[in-house]
Write an enzyme that holds these catalytic residues in place. Structure first.
Site, PDB file in Angstrom:
ATOM      1  N   LYS A   1      -9.955 -11.770 -16.371  1.00  0.00           N
ATOM      2  CA  LYS A   1     -10.210 -11.901 -17.815  1.00  0.00           C
ATOM      3  C   LYS A   1      -9.725 -13.230 -18.382  1.00  0.00           C
ATOM      4  O   LYS A   1     -10.437 -13.882 -19.145  1.00  0.00           O
ATOM      5  CB  LYS A   1      -9.520 -10.738 -18.540  1.00  0.00           C
ATOM      6  CG  LYS A   1     -10.038 -10.479 -19.922  1.00  0.00           C
ATOM      7  CD  LYS A   1     -11.392  -9.807 -19.869  1.00  0.00           C
ATOM      8  CE  LYS A   1     -11.872  -9.278 -21.163  1.00  0.00           C
ATOM      9  NZ  LYS A   1     -13.144  -8.548 -21.000  1.00  0.00           N
TER      10      LYS A   1
ATOM     11  N   GLY B   1     -19.379  -8.751 -26.627  1.00  0.00           N
ATOM     12  CA  GLY B   1     -18.040  -8.703 -26.059  1.00  0.00           C
ATOM     13  C   GLY B   1     -17.839 -10.035 -25.327  1.00  0.00           C
ATOM     14  O   GLY B   1     -18.808 -10.799 -25.148  1.00  0.00           O
TER      15      GLY B   1
ATOM     16  N   GLU C   1       4.743 -11.216  -5.854  1.00  0.00           N
ATOM     17  CA  GLU C   1       3.691 -11.372  -6.864  1.00  0.00           C
ATOM     18  C   GLU C   1       4.082 -10.838  -8.237  1.00  0.00           C
ATOM     19  O   GLU C   1       3.404 -11.125  -9.224  1.00  0.00           O
ATOM     20  CB  GLU C   1       2.396 -10.701  -6.383  1.00  0.00           C
ATOM     21  CG  GLU C   1       2.394  -9.175  -6.332  1.00  0.00           C
ATOM     22  CD  GLU C   1       3.021  -8.592  -5.068  1.00  0.00           C
ATOM     23  OE1 GLU C   1       3.821  -9.294  -4.413  1.00  0.00           O
ATOM     24  OE2 GLU C   1       2.730  -7.428  -4.736  1.00  0.00           O
TER      25      GLU C   1
ATOM     26  N   CYS D   1       5.325  -5.971   1.720  1.00  0.00           N
ATOM     27  CA  CYS D   1       5.660  -4.544   1.686  1.00  0.00           C
ATOM     28  C   CYS D   1       4.943  -3.788   2.821  1.00  0.00           C
ATOM     29  O   CYS D   1       5.284  -3.984   3.976  1.00  0.00           O
ATOM     30  CB  CYS D   1       5.351  -3.962   0.307  1.00  0.00           C
ATOM     31  SG  CYS D   1       6.133  -2.385   0.045  1.00  0.00           S
ATOM     32  N   TYR D   2       3.915  -2.988   2.519  1.00  0.00           N
ATOM     33  CA  TYR D   2       3.189  -2.315   3.613  1.00  0.00           C
ATOM     34  C   TYR D   2       2.660  -3.350   4.603  1.00  0.00           C
ATOM     35  O   TYR D   2       2.684  -3.132   5.819  1.00  0.00           O
ATOM     36  CB  TYR D   2       2.028  -1.494   3.022  1.00  0.00           C
ATOM     37  CG  TYR D   2       1.177  -0.804   4.066  1.00  0.00           C
ATOM     38  CD1 TYR D   2       1.512   0.456   4.542  1.00  0.00           C
ATOM     39  CD2 TYR D   2       0.034  -1.424   4.586  1.00  0.00           C
ATOM     40  CE1 TYR D   2       0.739   1.087   5.513  1.00  0.00           C
ATOM     41  CE2 TYR D   2      -0.752  -0.805   5.548  1.00  0.00           C
ATOM     42  CZ  TYR D   2      -0.383   0.457   6.010  1.00  0.00           C
ATOM     43  OH  TYR D   2      -1.158   1.077   6.969  1.00  0.00           O
TER      44      TYR D   2
ATOM     45  N   GLY E   1       0.849  -1.196   0.000  1.00  0.00           N
ATOM     46  CA  GLY E   1       0.000   0.000   0.000  1.00  0.00           C
ATOM     47  C   GLY E   1       0.874   1.231   0.000  1.00  0.00           C
ATOM     48  O   GLY E   1       2.059   1.154   0.341  1.00  0.00           O
TER      49      GLY E   1
ATOM     50  N   SER F   1     -23.669  -7.764 -25.564  1.00  0.00           N
ATOM     51  CA  SER F   1     -22.988  -6.843 -26.483  1.00  0.00           C
ATOM     52  C   SER F   1     -22.131  -7.606 -27.490  1.00  0.00           C
ATOM     53  O   SER F   1     -21.596  -7.007 -28.405  1.00  0.00           O
ATOM     54  CB  SER F   1     -22.091  -5.902 -25.683  1.00  0.00           C
ATOM     55  OG  SER F   1     -21.026  -6.650 -25.101  1.00  0.00           O
TER      56      SER F   1
ATOM     57  N   HIS G   1       8.198  -7.749  -3.335  1.00  0.00           N
ATOM     58  CA  HIS G   1       6.912  -8.178  -3.908  1.00  0.00           C
ATOM     59  C   HIS G   1       7.039  -9.522  -4.624  1.00  0.00           C
ATOM     60  O   HIS G   1       7.455  -9.561  -5.783  1.00  0.00           O
ATOM     61  CB  HIS G   1       6.397  -7.118  -4.897  1.00  0.00           C
ATOM     62  CG  HIS G   1       5.954  -5.871  -4.232  1.00  0.00           C
ATOM     63  ND1 HIS G   1       4.653  -5.670  -3.820  1.00  0.00           N
ATOM     64  CD2 HIS G   1       6.640  -4.751  -3.872  1.00  0.00           C
ATOM     65  CE1 HIS G   1       4.547  -4.486  -3.260  1.00  0.00           C
ATOM     66  NE2 HIS G   1       5.738  -3.902  -3.269  1.00  0.00           N
TER      67      HIS G   1
END
Ligand code: XMP
Length: 510
Positions: A366, A224, A170, A81-82, A54, A222, A168
């Site tokens: 996604k 999409g 990740e 981290c934070y 953060g 749509s 990090h």
């Protein structure tokens, strides 16, 4: 199903943490630090908790904090981290801040023995981004890694299963980052790696079969990816009790509405209403040249047309939406800065007054939605096609939108796409299209002076669309595109190639 809670303290990589955990086939959900009580954490049965990074400093009284009773739940915790500094702060350590000790970018980290670092190289590169650091570790902890500049790059209390890393794990720049997360999630939290997309698809179908028995559901389709996947999922669950409404605003790519309608009717036998709203949209957009105004009109008119159609249908109680996980987070439900408010998270339902809203994909990223789409039989080329903006060609036609301009945009875009496919370029470019500039230029055709449109080609290569570089299209391909467009499309006598990256440009011209 075993779950990891990603407790969100506002870091920019929070979604990545959940994505990485899910890549280990363990379900992870991101919840804002302020939106969940300790009782709820206990009740939800998480096998592990990750405190995210953060932008704040833990010494700031207003910075996000959680009750230190969280450490009494007996659930393994990893602070990043934070999150690492917060563990130190809450348990009585000292956090300091100096410019001298700040570290940004790839930093060599020296690690000691730790279950968190089991099986990985002791000295490896990690991604750092911090000014504050843990200066004094809490009682009962030991330092498990350091860097040349940071005396506590990692710490742990193995007995309590509380771990902190200043770097990090990740982000892909951290060597062995995924191994560190795996050690935490699988070895320390003892999660069973059984979160799989096939399970998601079949269990969602079963769930909605039971939950929506005899209920009628409406979906704005749509074409999409997201709304298409919801349509197929619910079609499997409730068949003809699902009605899909496709609002055709006439700003899609050439023939796309027809192609998609055929696919959904013939292959999937979906209950589909196509509303031909092309005239309405053209009318509303008449004389409008301001890009933001165009976007707003299209968004508003889409809702109007959809509501009118919904009113004609009787006995529909449930509205289905194609909201996906990043929409939920980006709409400010997490504590990361609000990036944009999607109108599919809120907005629509209140205006229509449905009894219930369902968002079957709201926990998926996604690429997970893509997997579900493939499982449900969507063709590969559809699932992996380039993105297309909501306002469609309207943001690629500069100035006023007219029928003539839409045709030029559609026909030229088709030539560009066909040529990219012919030369196998469609995989190296992330998004490519033509833009009808509002500029006329003088040309000569068959000994006659012409004064016609100048058309631009835009093609970008990018991972995340936040930044992008222009694609290095071979000259002969550019030549063929230009030649075909000027020969085959009436009203265009000049083609230019947009060679700006994002930033300073954006991908779309409007
Ligand atoms: P920009 O132009 O912001 O585009 O660099 C980045 C990506 O977002 C897409 N885009 C949109 N997608 N609704 C969408 O669903 C929109 O209003 C919209 N505007 C831009 C753009 O096509 C690119 O992929």
């Amino acid at each position: 199903m075993d779950k990891i809670l990603v407790l969100d303290f506002g870091g920019q990589y929070n979604q990545l943490i959940a994505r990485r955990v899910r890549l280990l086939n363990v379900y992870a959900e991101i919840i804002n630090f302020d939106d969940i009580s300790l009782d709820k954490i206990k009740e939800n049965g998480y096998k592990g908790i990750i405190f995210t990074g953060g932008p704040n400093s833990v010494n700031d009284p207003l910075s996000p904090k959680i009750s230190k009773d969280i450490f009494k739940l007996g659930i393994p915790i990893l602070g990043i981290c934070y999150g690492h500094q917060l563990i130190g702060f809450l348990l009585g350590g000292k956090i300091k801040s100096t410019v001298k000790n700040s570290e940004y970018g790839k930093i060599m980290v020296y690690k000691n023995e730790s279950p968190l670092f089991a099986g990985i190289k002791k000295d490896s590169i990690c991604w750092m981004s911090h000014k504050d650091y843990v200066d004094t570790i809490p009682d009962g902890f030991m330092v498990t890694a350091k860097t040349d500049n940071c005396s506590c790059a990692a710490m742990e209390n193995e007995k309590l299963k509380i771990y902190g890393v200043q770097f990090h794990p990740e982000v892909t720049h951290t060597e062995f980052g995924i191994d560190i997360l795996k050690n935490f999630v699988i070895s320390i939290c003892k999660c069973e790696p059984n979160w799989k997309m096939e399970n998601f698809t079949t269990s969602s179908i079963d769930k909605y079969k039971a939950e929506l028995k005899n209920q009628k559901v409406l979906l704005a389709l749509s074409f999409g990816l997201d709304s298409s996947v919801v349509a197929l999922l619910l079609n499997k669950a409730i068949g003809k009790n699902l009605t899909c409404v496709f609002v055709d605003h006439g700003l899609l790519r050439k023939d796309e509405g027809d192609i998609m309608e055929k696919l959904f009717r013939d292959k999937f036998d979906i209950n589909l209403i196509r509303v031909d709203a092309r005239k309405i949209f053209l009318e509303k957009l008449k004389g409008v040249t301001n890009p933001e105004e165009k976007r707003k009109i299209i968004g508003k008119e889409f809702i109007n047309v959809f509501i009118n159609e919904a009113k004609k249908l009787n006995g529909i109680d449930v509205l289905a939406q194609g909201t996906i996980y990043p929409d939920v987070i980006e709409s400010g439900k997490g504590s990361s800065a609000t990036i944009k408010s999607h109108h599919n998270v809120g907005g629509l339902p209140e205006k229509i007054g449905f009894k219930k809203i369902i968002e079957p994909l709201s926990s998926l990223f996604k690429d997970e939605v893509r997997k579900v789409g493939l499982e449900l039989g969507l063709p590969n080329e559809f699932v992996y096609r380039q993105p297309f903006p909501g306002p469609g060609l309207a943001v690629r036609i500069i100035g006023e939108i007219t029928e003539e301009k839409i045709k030029i945009a559609q026909d030229s875009d088709k030539i560009l796409r066909d040529t990219f496919i012919k030369y196998g370029l469609e995989k190296s470019a992330s998004q490519y299209f033509t833009v009808l500039t509002n500029t006329y230029s003088v040309g000569v055709m068959g000994d006659k002076r012409t004064y016609e449109y100048c058309l631009a080609i835009r093609s970008v290569t990018t991972d995340d669309f936040m930044t992008a570089t222009w694609t290095k299209i071979p000259y002969e391909v550019l030549e063929e595109i230009s030649s075909r467009i000027t020969n085959e499309i009436k009203g265009v006598n000049r083609v230019v190639y947009d060679i700006t990256s994002k930033p300073p440009s954006t991908v779309e011209w409007e």
